[in-house]
Write a protein that holds these residues in place. Structure first.
Motif, PDB file in Angstrom:
ATOM      1  N   UNK A 167     105.788  42.938  48.928  1.00 42.50           N
ATOM      2  CA  UNK A 167     105.198  44.277  48.764  1.00 42.50           C
ATOM      3  C   UNK A 167     106.292  45.258  48.356  1.00 42.50           C
ATOM      4  N   UNK A 168     106.849  45.103  47.140  1.00 40.13           N
ATOM      5  CA  UNK A 168     108.017  45.917  46.744  1.00 40.13           C
ATOM      6  C   UNK A 168     107.734  47.412  46.666  1.00 40.13           C
ATOM      7  N   UNK A 169     106.470  47.786  46.496  1.00 41.27           N
ATOM      8  CA  UNK A 169     106.153  49.210  46.391  1.00 41.27           C
ATOM      9  C   UNK A 169     105.669  49.803  47.714  1.00 41.27           C
ATOM     10  N   UNK A 187     117.305  33.279  43.355  1.00 39.33           N
ATOM     11  CA  UNK A 187     117.245  33.637  44.771  1.00 39.33           C
ATOM     12  C   UNK A 187     118.114  34.864  45.022  1.00 39.33           C
ATOM     13  N   UNK A 188     117.870  35.526  46.127  1.00 43.98           N
ATOM     14  CA  UNK A 188     118.630  36.694  46.605  1.00 43.98           C
ATOM     15  C   UNK A 188     118.406  37.944  45.750  1.00 43.98           C
ATOM     16  N   UNK A 189     117.470  37.899  44.808  1.00 43.98           N
ATOM     17  CA  UNK A 189     117.170  39.115  44.050  1.00 43.98           C
ATOM     18  C   UNK A 189     116.251  40.003  44.879  1.00 43.98           C
ATOM     19  N   UNK A 190     116.468  41.294  44.722  1.00 44.28           N
ATOM     20  CA  UNK A 190     115.822  42.296  45.571  1.00 44.28           C
ATOM     21  C   UNK A 190     114.341  42.467  45.245  1.00 44.28           C
ATOM     22  N   UNK A 191     113.968  42.290  43.990  1.00 46.19           N
ATOM     23  CA  UNK A 191     112.588  42.570  43.591  1.00 46.19           C
ATOM     24  C   UNK A 191     112.149  41.650  42.455  1.00 46.19           C
ATOM     25  N   UNK A 192     110.897  41.211  42.506  1.00 46.73           N
ATOM     26  CA  UNK A 192     110.319  40.399  41.441  1.00 46.73           C
ATOM     27  C   UNK A 192     109.791  41.257  40.296  1.00 46.73           C
ATOM     28  N   UNK A 193     109.647  42.533  40.523  1.00 45.82           N
ATOM     29  CA  UNK A 193     109.010  43.399  39.520  1.00 45.82           C
ATOM     30  C   UNK A 193     110.005  43.974  38.520  1.00 45.82           C
ATOM     31  N   UNK A 194     111.296  43.571  38.644  1.00 47.01           N
ATOM     32  CA  UNK A 194     112.313  44.138  37.758  1.00 47.01           C
ATOM     33  C   UNK A 194     112.277  43.523  36.365  1.00 47.01           C
ATOM     34  N   UNK A 195     111.658  42.352  36.229  1.00 49.48           N
ATOM     35  CA  UNK A 195     111.672  41.640  34.955  1.00 49.48           C
ATOM     36  C   UNK A 195     110.253  41.228  34.581  1.00 49.48           C
ATOM     37  N   UNK A 196     109.975  41.249  33.282  1.00 51.64           N
ATOM     38  CA  UNK A 196     108.629  40.919  32.817  1.00 51.64           C
ATOM     39  C   UNK A 196     108.254  39.475  33.141  1.00 51.64           C
ATOM     40  N   UNK A 197     109.225  38.522  32.991  1.00 57.71           N
ATOM     41  CA  UNK A 197     108.884  37.111  33.154  1.00 57.71           C
ATOM     42  C   UNK A 197     108.518  36.772  34.599  1.00 57.71           C
ATOM     43  N   UNK A 198     108.978  37.608  35.544  1.00 58.97           N
ATOM     44  CA  UNK A 198     108.685  37.302  36.946  1.00 58.97           C
ATOM     45  C   UNK A 198     107.582  38.181  37.522  1.00 58.97           C
ATOM     46  N   UNK A 199     107.187  39.199  36.806  1.00 64.03           N
ATOM     47  CA  UNK A 199     106.148  40.101  37.327  1.00 64.03           C
ATOM     48  C   UNK A 199     104.822  39.387  37.522  1.00 64.03           C
ATOM     49  N   UNK A 200     104.608  38.316  36.749  1.00 58.53           N
ATOM     50  CA  UNK A 200     103.349  37.587  36.862  1.00 58.53           C
ATOM     51  C   UNK A 200     103.210  36.914  38.230  1.00 58.53           C
ATOM     52  N   UNK A 201     104.312  36.787  38.958  1.00 60.28           N
ATOM     53  CA  UNK A 201     104.272  36.109  40.256  1.00 60.28           C
ATOM     54  C   UNK A 201     104.164  37.084  41.425  1.00 60.28           C
ATOM     55  N   UNK A 202     103.798  38.306  41.142  1.00 62.18           N
ATOM     56  CA  UNK A 202     103.673  39.305  42.207  1.00 62.18           C
ATOM     57  C   UNK A 202     102.634  38.886  43.240  1.00 62.18           C
ATOM     58  N   UNK A 203     101.479  38.444  42.781  1.00 64.36           N
ATOM     59  CA  UNK A 203     100.425  38.036  43.718  1.00 64.36           C
ATOM     60  C   UNK A 203     100.840  36.812  44.533  1.00 64.36           C
ATOM     61  N   UNK A 204     101.530  35.877  43.876  1.00 63.70           N
ATOM     62  CA  UNK A 204     101.983  34.673  44.580  1.00 63.70           C
ATOM     63  C   UNK A 204     103.002  35.032  45.659  1.00 63.70           C
ATOM     64  N   UNK A 205     103.858  35.994  45.354  1.00 69.38           N
ATOM     65  CA  UNK A 205     104.835  36.439  46.349  1.00 69.38           C
ATOM     66  C   UNK A 205     104.164  37.132  47.521  1.00 69.38           C
TER      67      UNK A 205
END
Length: 629
Positions: free
Chosen positions: A65-67, A490-508
């Motif tokens: 829940x990064x936001x 691993x160890x990255x603060x947020x998944x929403x910082x990059x387009x390629x990983x934003x699709x995994x927001x729901x999975x996270x």
């Protein structure tokens, strides 16, 4: 020679016949009793498991829940939550670092091995106590001091250590890089020094006890697989932990005394080039992982040993392939020291050297597969009794298989270059090392709780605890494989910082919710553990109808374990469901001559020798009684 051994054995018994008179301090705090020291390790390990689990929930909230506005955590985290309700990125890194350190060292090393090696070794080999009760006590208190220092570091103004649980330099060697490289890192190094001392004291004691204090008849070929596992774990620790101490000591020199073991050619914005030359941060990686990979088996082997005992007992079958199990553990022990560089495929090593470590890494899968095969074969067509301990043991086997299979991917250097330091690695080692060892620890607690406290844990709560945890672990870590294959580090603060990983927001978000539910399920265990300790149903002397020596002691054994003579051992530890026997288990203390109806051909040949030994023992006892009279 046999007569002399019997005489010394009898004298040893006589010396411990008297009752030990202890006050509260000597019984519960500065105790020399291995059973109480094991309980101290257990309760301290449970405390640290709660702390480590809580830290993981904090950073899973950030990832899922990064936001989210985290202002509600401000009373706990203070300045690490900014005015906008966001978690400080530096503190996120510190959370990840402390979670890894706590779970690997304080929970799965000290909490698991410290508990069961201490508690079970003297009971299962037929000894009054450890070889050195004083060293044993020191081992716990060094661990306690280590934990106290690490706990204090959580409350520093600049936060605890950052940089990941591996604390790679140069990030960890330069205090000006991040807040987590300041005082928190200094305390981390001091705490780990005390922890290493604790581990070495314990390991030397375990090895000495197993070699020297086995009761009469307890040959190495009659040791339970738990003892083999604890023994080999101690050997690994004695050989590997000093190397970590060397790595930490050189890091202290680089941090505090201006040396350059790990530092060279470093430029810091605003400060310019540093004067350090000649060092190599890769040297630290070699030293750390020379402990780091054996540490995987320091964590795993005790859990595998516990699982061997619990599965055999609750399958009502002899463990399949007893000798193969021992040989596979010996193979794992040796190979664990020659595979460390598979953690370093992306460090710039010579590709040929990488292929050598890849080959050795894949070879270590063979003894691991032997153990899995033997577990499954023991379960096959057994008269299974699904106690909570049995369920957790089967859960361990499941995690060992699923997590081990992904290890084959990571052991391949060409594939690992793509997957290194992604969430695929996180999923792999949390399944095969973290969750499997945790389940082994839980199996041991449920199985030996009656011997520890003289009472039974509630089985219904145990079943609920198992299913919520088992399903929860897979829901947390299985999706991480897909995130890792997609390439997210691993160890990255947020998944929403990059387009390629934003699709995994729901999975996270799904993973985070599963993690919260799984963590909450552990409070069912906590209630069951502490309630049953005082109010649980009273246990019988041998509630699981087991064959090993610990169940021949009184329900609540005192210091010295057996009130009279230490029983002798006449058979191996897995005589379950033996054809012709009157019961489905035969304790190790029952002579072969007492069970002619179920003896195998090679056992019949041993009966004559056994009768001669028993006659010698009786002659010595008569001689001792005549001397005393």
């Amino acid at each position: 020679m046999a007569t002399a051994n019997v005489a010394s054995h009898s004298a040893h018994d006589h010396d411990h016949d008297h009752e030990h008179h202890e006050n509260f301090i000597t019984k519960y705090i500065f105790t020399l009793d291995h059973k109480m020291i094991g309980k101290q390790f257990l309760v301290t390990g449970i405390f640290w498991a709660l702390i480590g689990g809580f830290l993981s929930i904090l950073f899973r909230l950030q990832l899922g829940f990064p936001d989210m506005d985290m202002s509600f955590l401000k009373p706990i985290l203070g300045g690490w939550i900014d005015d906008g309700g966001k978690l400080d990125p530096n503190f996120y890194l510190a959370l990840v670092t402390m979670h890894g350190t706590i779970m690997v060292f304080f929970v799965l090393t000290a909490g698991l091995s410290g508990t069961f090696s201490n508690f079970l070794i003297p009971l299962q080999i037929g000894a009054r106590d450890m070889a050195s009760g004083f060293m044993n006590m020191l081992s716990y208190w060094f661990f306690f001091i280590s934990g106290a220092i690490m706990f204090i570091s959580l409350f520093l103004e600049n936060g605890p250590a950052g940089g990941g649980w591996v604390v790679y330099p140069p990030l960890s060697a330069l205090e000006q890089t991040i807040p987590g490289s300041g005082t928190g890192m200094t305390l981390w190094l001091i705490a780990m020094t005390f922890f290493i001392a604790s581990s070495l004291l314990g390991g030397i004691n375990y090895v000495s006890t197993v070699i020297n204090l086995r009761t009469k008849g307890m040959t190495f070929s009659r040791l339970p697989l738990t003892i083999w596992a604890f023994f080999l774990t101690a050997v690994i620790g004695i050989l590997a932990f000093p190397v970590l101490f060397a790595a930490a000591l050189l890091l202290v020199f680089d941090r505090s005394f201006g040396t350059s073991f790990y530092l060279a050619d470093i430029y810091i914005s605003g400060e310019g080039a540093l004067p350090n030359t000649g060092g190599s941060p890769v040297l630290y990686q070699h030293l750390f992982w020379f402990l780091g990979h054996p540490e995987v088996y320091i964590v795993l082997l005790p859990a595998l040993g516990i699982t061997s005992e619990v599965i055999a007992t609750n399958s009502r079958k002899p463990i399949f392939g007893y000798k193969a199990m021992i040989i596979s553990m010996l193979g794992i022990t040796i190979l664990s020291f020659v595979v460390w560089a598979h953690h370093m495929f992306v460090s710039g090593m010579n590709p040929f050297l990488g292929s050598v470590f890849m080959f050795l890494t894949l070879i270590i899968a063979i003894p691991s597969a032997v153990k899995v095969f033997n577990y499954l074969t023991t379960l096959w067509r057994g008269n299974l009794i699904f106690t909570p301990g049995m369920l957790f043991s089967i859960g361990l086997v499941s995690f060992f298989i699923s997590g081990g299979l992904t290890g084959i991917f990571l052991g391949n250097s060409a594939i690992d270059i793509q997957l290194h330091d992604t969430y695929f690695v996180v999923a792999h080692f949390h399944l095969v090392m973290g969750s499997a060892s945790f389940f082994g620890m839980m199996a041991g607690i449920y199985h030996w709780f009656p011997k520890m406290f003289g009472r039974m844990m509630d089985a219904r709560l145990g079943y609920i605890h198992f299913w919520l945890t088992f399903v929860g672990v897979y829901l947390v870590f299985f999706p991480m494989h897909y995130i890792g294959i997609a390439g997210f580090p691993r160890r990255y603060y947020s998944f929403t910082s990059y387009d390629f990983s934003s699709m995994y927001t729901d999975l996270n978000m799904f993973v985070s919710v599963a993690a919260i539910v799984t963590f909450a399920a552990q409070f069912i265990f906590l209630f069951n553990f502490f309630y049953s300790m005082f109010r649980g149903r009273k246990a019988s002397a041998n509630p699981w109808r087991s064959t090993t020596l610990e169940w021949t002691t009184p329900i609540n054994p005192g210091h010295g374990n057996w009130p009279g003579e230490i029983p002798s051992v006449y058979r191996w530890p897995y005589d379950y469901s033996k054809p012709g026997a009157s019961e489905d288990f035969i304790p190790q203390t029952v002579p072969l001559s007492a069970t002619p109806e179920s003896n195998l051909p090679h056992e019949q040949e041993l009966v004559k020798l056994e009768k001669e030994i028993i006659a010698d023992e009786e002659d010595v006892l008569v001689a001792n009684e005549s001397k005393e009279s």
